[in-house]
Scaffold this active site. Structure first.
Site, PDB file in Angstrom:
ATOM      1  N   CYS A 119       6.733   1.659  -5.433  1.00  0.00           N
ATOM      2  CA  CYS A 119       6.736   2.956  -4.745  1.00  0.00           C
ATOM      3  C   CYS A 119       8.119   3.388  -4.254  1.00  0.00           C
ATOM      4  CB  CYS A 119       5.723   2.984  -3.607  1.00  0.00           C
ATOM      5  SG  CYS A 119       5.990   1.775  -2.309  1.00  0.00           S
ATOM      6  N   ASP A 353       3.590  11.606  -2.129  1.00  0.00           N
ATOM      7  CA  ASP A 353       3.120  10.227  -2.117  1.00  0.00           C
ATOM      8  C   ASP A 353       3.087   9.649  -3.537  1.00  0.00           C
ATOM      9  OD1 ASP A 353       1.899   7.824  -1.613  1.00  0.00           O
ATOM     10  OD2 ASP A 353       0.134   8.660  -0.623  1.00  0.00           O
ATOM     11  N   HIS A 355       1.809   6.763  -4.318  1.00  0.00           N
ATOM     12  CA  HIS A 355       0.752   5.750  -4.399  1.00  0.00           C
ATOM     13  C   HIS A 355      -0.508   6.274  -5.088  1.00  0.00           C
ATOM     14  CE1 HIS A 355       3.341   4.496  -1.033  1.00  0.00           C
ATOM     15  NE2 HIS A 355       3.093   3.288  -1.481  1.00  0.00           N
TER      16      HIS A 355
END
Length: 467
Positions: A119, A353, A355
């Site tokens: 990430c 994000d 993820h």
């Protein structure tokens, strides 16, 4: 034989963990993001106001929430949206880079996904991508098809999950090597007629995304970034911090051979200090062609906003940074998760994000699908939850732009600092004038601080990337 058996066990373990992470990050719980109608929203130097003169006539179009008088971003009626539509178009136009699965195997490993560990590399990619968008497209550019993205569907995140769970698990355990190309139906209307400028911009739009493709040949793809990380003893699956990623990005841009990228360089601040002469030297360095020319520079400043927790005294400074037109975002996050911070409203940060596990897209094919590289809706997070370790990024097209930026940021640092020393400083001269080595070798050797090495050892078995 014993060593061979151990290797086989490690490979099976790696495949099992990859399958588990692919399943875990394929399941995304859709959450609503609420924005206040009474406060401005900043996104990478642009300011948006959602409140309009006709607001009182259309309160029914806003959803009330328990969080106060915030409004549901996805439910705002276009009749009174005002700058909401402009904000949506601007946000969706930013390049979104997330976990991927089923991409070509990473050299020296059995990994075909970065789920669970990549990430921070992805947030670094997003920051660099924004810098390249400023360089080639300008801050005013927006993707013409941005509003064709269906935020209520978002790639059918949950309806698509069961199929992905089974497929990725089986592929990982059977060592399937042929990556699948994400086939996605086009949601928008048929492509309209574009003028020359729009066609040129679309070429660069696709080219920038292709530089971040998940293949060994992509200049800033995961495979290349991991290769540069190996110079400091890192391998695929290891922990990467924001400061580490800053140096990896610098090296990747230095080594890029695409002629289009010869006009861009990256400078990483040393010990929270930006040495102006070093930056200008980089901007005025020769191109590979031997021709002199001023290069644009992306300045990356690794900082720490406090001790174990983020010091709220730095909130106004972070807001000030994100309100600058030459800001390209912040590589940061909260403990155990890295985010790409691109804006704010009140005391909440707006971020993208990484993820979310998406399927591999072959960016080498003509007209590859673009939707999975653009986020349909933003997320917000309280500044108080931010991890103190982060890397701030700026883009300066010319030496004059750099000088102006350094003056403006210096004033901001002085006015926002309650401590004796600011977060970072701009000083005149070269780093060597202050008895610091400034060679690339020195920067690579210093890629990991002793503190980061200790944390790496301590958290090497964690399933999340720690900042």
């Amino acid at each position: 034989m014993e060593a061979t058996g151990t290797d086989e066990v490690e490979k099976i373990k790696s495949k099992f963990m990859s399958a588990w992470h692919n399943m875990k990050y394929s399941w995304v719980l859709k959450t609503k993001t609420y924005f206040s109608r009474n406060s401005p929203v900043f996104l990478l130097g642009k300011c948006y106001h959602f409140k309009t003169e006709g607001e009182y006539r259309a309160l029914h179009s806003f959803q009330s929430s328990s969080a106060g008088d915030g409004s549901n971003f996805d439910k705002i009626n276009t009749e009174i949206s005002g700058n909401v539509e402009e904000f949506r178009r601007d946000f969706i136009s930013r390049i979104w880079l997330t976990y991927r699965e089923e991409f070509p195997q990473i050299k020296g490993s059995a990994l075909t996904t970065d789920c669970g560990w990549g990430c921070t590399l992805r947030t670094g990619q997003m920051l660099l991508a924004q810098g390249l968008m400023l360089h080639f497209l300008g801050r005013a550019w927006v993707w013409p098809e941005a509003l064709d993205m269906d935020s209520s569907d978002s790639e059918s995140w949950t309806s698509n999950t069961v199929r992905k769970l089974t497929a990725s698990f089986e592929a990982s355990l059977t060592a399937e090597r042929d990556p699948k190309i994400l086939a996605r139906p086009q949601r928008g209307p048929a492509r309209r007629s574009w003028d020359v400028t729009e066609m040129r911009n679309e070429v660069y739009h696709r080219k920038i995304i292709s530089w971040f493709g998940d293949s060994p040949l992509a200049a800033f793809g995961l495979h290349q970034l991991i290769e540069y990380g190996k110079k400091s003893g890192k391998i695929a699956g290891d922990w990467y911090g924001p400061a580490v990623v800053a140096h990896i990005l610098r090296k990747a841009v230095e080594e890029a051979r695409d002629p289009e990228l010869q006009g861009v360089t990256v400078y990483v601040a040393q010990d929270c200090t930006v040495y102006s002469s070093d930056v200008i030297d980089r901007q005025c360095s020769f191109m590979d062609s031997g021709k002199a020319g001023t290069k644009a520079v992306i300045i990356l400043v690794p900082v720490r906003l406090g001790g174990e927790r983020t010091n709220t005294d730095y909130l106004e400074f972070v807001k000030g940074i994100l309100s600058l037109e030459y800001c390209v975002g912040i590589i940061g996050g909260k403990p155990k998760q890295s985010y790409y911070f691109a804006g704010f409203q009140d005391d909440s940060l707006i971020y993208m994000d990484p993820h979310y596990c998406q399927s591999f897209v072959d960016v080498s094919i003509k007209d590859f699908p673009l939707e999975s590289f653009h986020c349909p809706s933003p997320k917000k997070m309280s500044f108080k939850k931010m991890d103190p370790s982060c890397t701030i990024g700026f883009y300066c097209r010319t030496v004059q732009d750099f000088e102006k930026a350094s003056e403006e940021i210096t004033k901001m640092l002085k006015s926002s600092s309650k401590e004796k020393y600011p977060l970072f400083t701009f000083v005149k001269g070269h780093s060597r004038d202050y008895d610091f080595a400034s060679s690339p070798l020195h920067e690579e050797n210093d890629l990991f601080s002793e503190d980061e090495k200790r944390r790496l050892t301590r958290f090497s078995t964690e399933e999340f990337v720690l900042l």
